[in-house]
Design a protein around this motif. Sequence first.
Motif, PDB file in Angstrom:
ATOM      1  N   UNK A 217      39.706  50.911   9.397  1.00  0.00           N
ATOM      2  CA  UNK A 217      38.433  50.533   8.775  1.00  0.00           C
ATOM      3  C   UNK A 217      37.599  49.670   9.717  1.00  0.00           C
ATOM      4  N   UNK A 218      38.244  48.722  10.388  1.00  0.00           N
ATOM      5  CA  UNK A 218      37.495  47.849  11.296  1.00  0.00           C
ATOM      6  C   UNK A 218      36.850  48.671  12.409  1.00  0.00           C
ATOM      7  N   UNK A 219      37.566  49.689  12.861  1.00  0.00           N
ATOM      8  CA  UNK A 219      37.043  50.567  13.918  1.00  0.00           C
ATOM      9  C   UNK A 219      35.783  51.292  13.434  1.00  0.00           C
ATOM     10  N   UNK A 220      35.808  51.751  12.187  1.00  0.00           N
ATOM     11  CA  UNK A 220      34.645  52.437  11.620  1.00  0.00           C
ATOM     12  C   UNK A 220      33.454  51.482  11.550  1.00  0.00           C
ATOM     13  N   UNK A 221      33.714  50.269  11.086  1.00  0.00           N
ATOM     14  CA  UNK A 221      32.628  49.282  11.011  1.00  0.00           C
ATOM     15  C   UNK A 221      32.035  49.040  12.392  1.00  0.00           C
ATOM     16  N   UNK A 222      32.908  48.981  13.384  1.00  0.00           N
ATOM     17  CA  UNK A 222      32.439  48.758  14.751  1.00  0.00           C
ATOM     18  C   UNK A 222      31.549  49.902  15.206  1.00  0.00           C
ATOM     19  N   UNK A 223      31.991  51.124  14.930  1.00  0.00           N
ATOM     20  CA  UNK A 223      31.199  52.281  15.351  1.00  0.00           C
ATOM     21  C   UNK A 223      29.873  52.348  14.620  1.00  0.00           C
ATOM     22  N   UNK A 224      29.871  51.950  13.336  1.00  0.00           N
ATOM     23  CA  UNK A 224      28.621  52.006  12.576  1.00  0.00           C
ATOM     24  C   UNK A 224      27.617  50.970  13.074  1.00  0.00           C
ATOM     25  N   UNK A 225      28.126  49.915  13.690  1.00  0.00           N
ATOM     26  CA  UNK A 225      27.224  48.899  14.242  1.00  0.00           C
ATOM     27  C   UNK A 225      26.700  49.299  15.603  1.00  0.00           C
ATOM     28  N   UNK A 226      27.244  50.339  16.149  1.00  0.00           N
ATOM     29  CA  UNK A 226      26.914  50.682  17.532  1.00  0.00           C
ATOM     30  C   UNK A 226      26.670  52.178  17.631  1.00  0.00           C
ATOM     31  N   UNK A 227      25.517  52.633  17.150  1.00  0.00           N
ATOM     32  CA  UNK A 227      25.274  54.075  17.140  1.00  0.00           C
ATOM     33  C   UNK A 227      24.956  54.616  18.532  1.00  0.00           C
ATOM     34  N   UNK A 228      25.995  55.012  19.245  1.00  0.00           N
ATOM     35  CA  UNK A 228      25.767  55.595  20.572  1.00  0.00           C
ATOM     36  C   UNK A 228      25.467  57.078  20.443  1.00  0.00           C
ATOM     37  N   UNK A 229      24.587  57.546  21.243  1.00  0.00           N
ATOM     38  CA  UNK A 229      24.284  58.972  21.187  1.00  0.00           C
ATOM     39  C   UNK A 229      25.397  59.743  21.895  1.00  0.00           C
ATOM     40  N   UNK A 230      25.697  60.914  21.367  1.00  0.00           N
ATOM     41  CA  UNK A 230      26.806  61.674  21.945  1.00  0.00           C
ATOM     42  C   UNK A 230      26.320  63.025  22.472  1.00  0.00           C
ATOM     43  N   UNK A 231      25.040  63.137  22.671  1.00  0.00           N
ATOM     44  CA  UNK A 231      24.535  64.425  23.125  1.00  0.00           C
ATOM     45  C   UNK A 231      24.480  64.458  24.647  1.00  0.00           C
ATOM     46  N   UNK A 232      25.464  65.050  25.230  1.00  0.00           N
ATOM     47  CA  UNK A 232      25.453  65.207  26.679  1.00  0.00           C
ATOM     48  C   UNK A 232      25.853  66.627  27.025  1.00  0.00           C
ATOM     49  N   UNK A 233      25.451  67.041  28.186  1.00  0.00           N
ATOM     50  CA  UNK A 233      25.742  68.405  28.589  1.00  0.00           C
ATOM     51  C   UNK A 233      27.221  68.561  28.929  1.00  0.00           C
ATOM     52  N   UNK A 234      27.785  69.642  28.483  1.00  0.00           N
ATOM     53  CA  UNK A 234      29.164  69.950  28.827  1.00  0.00           C
ATOM     54  C   UNK A 234      29.145  70.821  30.071  1.00  0.00           C
ATOM     55  N   UNK A 235      29.843  70.376  31.085  1.00  0.00           N
ATOM     56  CA  UNK A 235      29.866  71.200  32.292  1.00  0.00           C
ATOM     57  C   UNK A 235      30.756  72.413  32.065  1.00  0.00           C
ATOM     58  N   UNK A 236      30.412  73.491  32.710  1.00  0.00           N
ATOM     59  CA  UNK A 236      31.223  74.713  32.577  1.00  0.00           C
ATOM     60  C   UNK A 236      32.578  74.506  33.239  1.00  0.00           C
ATOM     61  N   UNK A 237      33.590  75.045  32.615  1.00  0.00           N
ATOM     62  CA  UNK A 237      34.925  74.924  33.186  1.00  0.00           C
ATOM     63  C   UNK A 237      35.305  76.250  33.837  1.00  0.00           C
ATOM     64  N   UNK A 238      35.444  76.231  35.149  1.00  0.00           N
ATOM     65  CA  UNK A 238      35.826  77.451  35.860  1.00  0.00           C
ATOM     66  C   UNK A 238      36.965  77.129  36.811  1.00  0.00           C
ATOM     67  N   UNK A 239      37.473  78.135  37.450  1.00  0.00           N
ATOM     68  CA  UNK A 239      38.675  78.107  38.297  1.00  0.00           C
ATOM     69  C   UNK A 239      39.526  76.847  38.195  1.00  0.00           C
ATOM     70  N   UNK A 240      40.550  76.972  37.342  1.00  0.00           N
ATOM     71  CA  UNK A 240      41.404  75.841  37.038  1.00  0.00           C
ATOM     72  C   UNK A 240      42.292  75.411  38.198  1.00  0.00           C
ATOM     73  N   UNK A 241      42.714  76.360  39.011  1.00  0.00           N
ATOM     74  CA  UNK A 241      43.811  76.012  39.905  1.00  0.00           C
ATOM     75  C   UNK A 241      43.373  75.282  41.150  1.00  0.00           C
ATOM     76  N   UNK A 242      44.028  74.164  41.434  1.00  0.00           N
ATOM     77  CA  UNK A 242      43.733  73.436  42.669  1.00  0.00           C
ATOM     78  C   UNK A 242      44.246  74.224  43.881  1.00  0.00           C
TER      79      UNK A 242
END
Lengths: 502, 155
Positions: A217-242
């Motif tokens: 509950x305390x965590x929720x209260x903390x998040x509600x006091x701090x509305x951070x935007x979460x809209x960021x671009x997701x980079x494409x995931x390609x060729x997994x192998x190093x």
Amino acid sequence: MDLLDNLALGFSEALQWHNLMFCLLGVALGTAVGVLPGIGPTATIALLLPITFGFDDPTSALIMLAGIYYGAQYGGSTTAILLNLPGESSAAVTAIDGHQMARAGRAGVALAVAALGSFAAGTVATVVLAVAAPPLARAALSFGAAEYFSLVVLGLIASIALASGSTLKALAMIVLGILLGTVGQDLNTGTPRFTFGIRELYQGLSFVAVAVGVFGIAEILRNLHDPRSRTRMVSRVANLWPTRAELRRIVGPVIRATGLGSLLGVLPGGGHVLASYASYALEKRVSRNPGEFGHGAIEGVAGPESANNAAAQTSFIPLLTLGLPAHPVMALMVGAFIIQGITPGPKVMIEQPALVWGLIASMWIGNVLLVLLNLPLIGLWVRMLSVPYSVLFPVIVVFACIGTYSLGQNPWHVFAVAVFGVLGFVLVRSGCEPAPLLLGFVLGPLLEENLRRALLISRGDPSVFVTRPISGVLLTLALIALVVAVLPAIRRKRDVVFTEDE
Amino acid sequence: MGPGYVPFALGLVLAGLGLATVAKAYLAPDPDLGEAPADAAVSDATGVDDAVPEDAVAEHAVSDADALDPRPLAGIQWRPTVAIFAAVTFFAVTVDGLGLLLATFGTGLLAALARQGTGPVRALVIAAGLTLASWVIFVVLLQLRLALLGDWLGG
């Protein structure tokens, strides 16, 4: 070969299909909460704890909860790399170089390296756990009341020395936690303490209610006091192998980080968080071109990821051998043991070998499942971020209420959740961390019981704590840990470890 | 060593630590403020006025996300704090009387309203969906023995 017999027993237990299902469920849930920034493994395990009461098999319950814990380490690093959004505190370091790699179009490689490093470290750490646990448990069996008291003191003090923030406030939180643990009837005389005549408080405060309140509950209260935007671009995931060259570059960091993580994980406090920071600092120091760090150095991803996973495994050592939780998640595991009617401690290893070894084996299986689950399904996990927080947090609140209520059908516990939620939030706002409070709350009754038993045996002579050799050594270590935490010079260095390159 | 032995000793220690904290706050301003790690990241504590536009808030939150307000209680917003407390308390008070379904609905509604910008219609939809979801998860799937309708309703 004792070790092989034990592991064979463990695997036969962990590979039963229902245990496999719970392991899979645990790591999947863990990955999910690791990805979502609003809710961490501590809150999730606290919320699911009441539900495990209905499980017939304690092994399944513990396997699932453990899966949530190390699954969250994986999930947290996924969003750290792709979105520069560490879902979990230990992944904050991974974000530094991991996200740079993602921006350079090598997100797939960073994710694969994180997964492979974690897997290698997890495998080694599981073996460390299997080798180190039995002798430690045997040693712990010879402990008397005085030794146990000193051990608990050491555990509590060490957890502050390794954490960050104000030492004074952390100490106060521990004492407050122990005091909250004394609510209810006194063990020896049955006298009610701090109950204010309310019958429901005679059994003491519910551990689940306190944990759900201060973490959920305390965590929720903390998040509600701090509305951070979460809209960021997701980079494409390609060729997994190093590439082969990259693989060669990460061998060293992974090995060093595994050692470092295994060691730090055993210590009380924020083991896995500290391990990932320490590993990053170490890799930067030994690297031939430290300038690359912060701009997508592959070592800066492999090291911390391996270290935090190794630490996550070995932090089970004090829990399984001594019954002492090293940090809040382990404190919740103690709660899970107790809900199932098992008192954690050295005896568990002898009386319930199938459970302990099943749990250990399940961690290795869980690591395999995580690699299989995470690499192909990365797109799915990232899409979960589109669930709006306005829907997510009421779900958490309601589940917390139902879960806590279902444990004893006692509405009083739900009310305690509300009180501790607000209390936890106010404490966090005042710079007091809730983790020491919970550790104090869990260990408090153990501390008091052993203190009074030791003093009874010695006929009230407090010198037993110093004159018995093991107890004396443990108390000396606790004193050293306290001095380390308070000394300004060392404090500054510790802060450097925590803040470097943030 | 009676039952009050340990609580009394702890009380003294806690009082001492409290006094030390107060003294320290006056003598030397806390250097730890602003150094909280990501784990304890006490977010931007300056409080958010309703009038501040959303993007400005976000930017501010990122710029000093780890800083603590020297007056920690000053920035507490009443809407989320009161609503969440009320939501959980509502469940505690009504779960025996009204039963699981209505208690869940009320709690979900109050909780949903805790967030700045969630309107009554949206909150009702969230609460209704949540009630259905909890019934499916806890009663149908997990088979917890919970009364759907409470004592007050003759359940």
